[in-house]
Design an enzyme around this catalytic site. Structure first.
Site, mmCIF file in Angstrom:
data_model
loop_
_atom_site.group_PDB
_atom_site.id
_atom_site.type_symbol
_atom_site.label_atom_id
_atom_site.label_comp_id
_atom_site.label_asym_id
_atom_site.label_seq_id
_atom_site.Cartn_x
_atom_site.Cartn_y
_atom_site.Cartn_z
ATOM 1 N N LYS A 22 0.821 -1.212 0.000
ATOM 2 C CA LYS A 22 0.000 0.000 0.000
ATOM 3 C C LYS A 22 0.858 1.266 0.000
ATOM 4 C CE LYS A 22 -3.106 2.574 3.098
ATOM 5 N NZ LYS A 22 -2.183 3.564 3.706
ATOM 6 N N ASN A 23 1.846 1.327 0.900
ATOM 7 C CA ASN A 23 2.629 2.554 1.028
ATOM 8 C C ASN A 23 3.485 2.814 -0.199
ATOM 9 O OD1 ASN A 23 1.535 2.995 3.548
ATOM 10 N ND2 ASN A 23 3.240 2.103 4.668
ATOM 11 N N ARG A 97 -4.351 10.824 3.162
ATOM 12 C CA ARG A 97 -3.088 11.476 3.453
ATOM 13 C C ARG A 97 -2.094 11.340 2.304
ATOM 14 N NH1 ARG A 97 -0.105 13.980 7.017
ATOM 15 N NH2 ARG A 97 2.133 13.629 7.017
ATOM 16 N N ASP A 121 -5.440 8.282 8.906
ATOM 17 C CA ASP A 121 -5.618 7.739 10.254
ATOM 18 C C ASP A 121 -5.565 8.826 11.310
ATOM 19 O OD1 ASP A 121 -5.864 5.078 9.544
ATOM 20 O OD2 ASP A 121 -3.709 4.760 9.487
#
Length: 436
Positions: A22-23, A97, A121
């Site tokens: 994901k990152n 984000r 988050d």
């Protein structure tokens, strides 16, 4: 809003394939804006956060085509830059984000980039200073609309500079790196993050024609080029999900094989789990976790003092795994101090574990002591809500090990980072139901 109903206390068994990282995907998808040629990306995880970013790219004018499962092409040759100041973008951009990393490529290629204050988050303060200080050092002018919480940077041209980052921010490093590859002259980034995600981004940019030295270190040297071309790129397996599966296997005393994990990119993660008493077997590029029927024992330091597990910049332990390690420690033999240095709200989910019967002392917003049950006392099922992605998967692991039926609300938080998690868990024998 959906919920999970979990009947816990059952051992699982089988093989699981780790999703794409994901990152890494958040960075790589933003990098497609650096060229007008086609970029093909494989192993894209089908999760909420990534789908939000892909939709933002579509609305910006990027041509997106699905080629196969988890494989897409992107071409940013006809962008609508007016979208960046639209109300739709101001609303959609703040839900993620990772949208902050749109600014670097846009600034580099078009001389301007805008973004609403990004969300994500609720785990504490997450400053953006590193990003914008880097852009300013490259010659951009920064402005901020306090009423709309809207950031902007503009520059007629970017000039290479010597940049010393205040913090080794992964997203900050990625953003400044993507801005500098099209800047005039040479840029050096010292105290750069060097996570596998950044290494992957560097390798992709080099295939596109960028000139980058120092890949894998905390000192990057970039020689600006006039333009970049298209390329193909495959995302790494998600090391956070791999760590989550390890924690699940240990906590439920299950026999699980995690397929194609990319061992060479896992860093300190396997040895950290081994210090917690977990047996991991390397089978080719797979991880085999046997059923820990006799439990697992936390090691002490060599002087006999209590083990401390703390996050730190790569090659240290990623903060994204501390929540999983904490919940796994609740059934260990021994004690451990969990020290979450980066985010002051990430440990606040432990009250839910305490309600389930876990022995946890929350010392302050950053530290918690966990005293393991050694499987002599099962956690109790309960009803709870997922506060963020990593706490969500940790509560799900706790529920799968608990006796009785648990309900987890706000599971969109889990879906933001884990692809088809309930379906994949059922494939291992878990009793989990999604209720809309």
């Amino acid at each position: 809003m959906s919920t999970f109903r979990i009947e816990g206390g059952y051992k699982l068994r089988g093989e699981i394939q780790a999703q794409g990282a994901k990152n890494e995907a958040l960075q790589i998808l933003c990098a497609v804006l650096l060229t007008d040629e086609k970029v093909v990306i494989s192993n894209i995880p089908d999760i909420i956060d990534i789908n939000i970013l892909i939709e933002l790219l579509r609305k910006l004018g990027v041509k997106v085509e699905k080629l196969a499962s988890n494989k897409m092409s992107f071409q940013a040759d006809e962008l609508n830059l007016d979208y960046l100041t639209s109300e739709d973008f101001k609303e959609g951009g703040k839900s993620l984000r990772g949208s902050i990393m749109l600014i670097g490529p846009l600034l580099a290629r078009f001389g301007k980039g805008y973004i609403p204050k990004p969300g994500g988050d609720k785990i504490g303060r997450r400053r953006l200073d590193t990003h914008f200080e880097g852009f300013v050092q490259l010659g951009a002018e920064f402005r901020y609309n306090k009423e709309e919480h809207f950031y902007g940077v503009e520059a007629e041209r970017l000039i290479g500079s010597e940049i010393l980052l205040e913090e080794a921010s992964v997203t900050g490093t990625a953003n400044i790196l993507m801005a500098s590859v099209l800047a005039e002259g040479e840029t050096s980034i010292y105290n750069a993050a060097c996570e596998p995600y950044i290494q992957q981004l560097c390798k992709m940019l080099i295939r596109m024609g960028a000139k980058i030295e120092g890949v894998g270190s905390n000192f990057l040297k970039i020689q600006g080029v006039q333009q970049l071309s298209g390329c193909e790129h495959t995302l790494l397996p998600d090391m956070i999900e791999i760590g989550s599966w390890i924690g699940l296997a240990a906590m439920t005393q299950s026999e699980i094989t995690i397929k194609n994990v990319g061992w060479e990119h896992l860093g300190i993660i396997p040895s950290t789990f081994k210090r917690l008493g977990i047996t991991l077997e390397k089978r080719g590029d797979d991880i085999y976790i046997p059923p820990h029927l006799n439990g697992y024992e936390i090691q002490n330091f060599i002087d006999g003092s209590i083990l401390t597990i703390a996050d730190s910049p790569w090659p240290g332990l990623t903060p994204d795994l501390l929540s999983v390690i904490l919940v796994m420690a609740t059934q260990a033999r021994g004690e451990v101090l969990i020290h979450q240095k980066m985010f002051e709200s990430r440990l606040f989910f432990v009250d839910k574990l305490i309600d389930m019967g876990a022995k946890i002392i929350l010392c302050d917003p950053h530290r918690a002591v966990v005293i393991g049950h050694d499987f002599k006392s099962q956690l109790k099922a309960t009803k709870m809500s997922s506060p963020d992605i990593r706490a969500g998967i940790s509560l799900l692991i706790a529920a799968l090990s608990a006796k009785g039926t648990s309900v987890i609300q706000n599971i969109d938080q889990i879906d933001r980072g884990y692809e088809r998690i309930d379906e994949r868990l059922r494939g291992l024998g878990a009793r989990i139901e999604r209720i809309d």
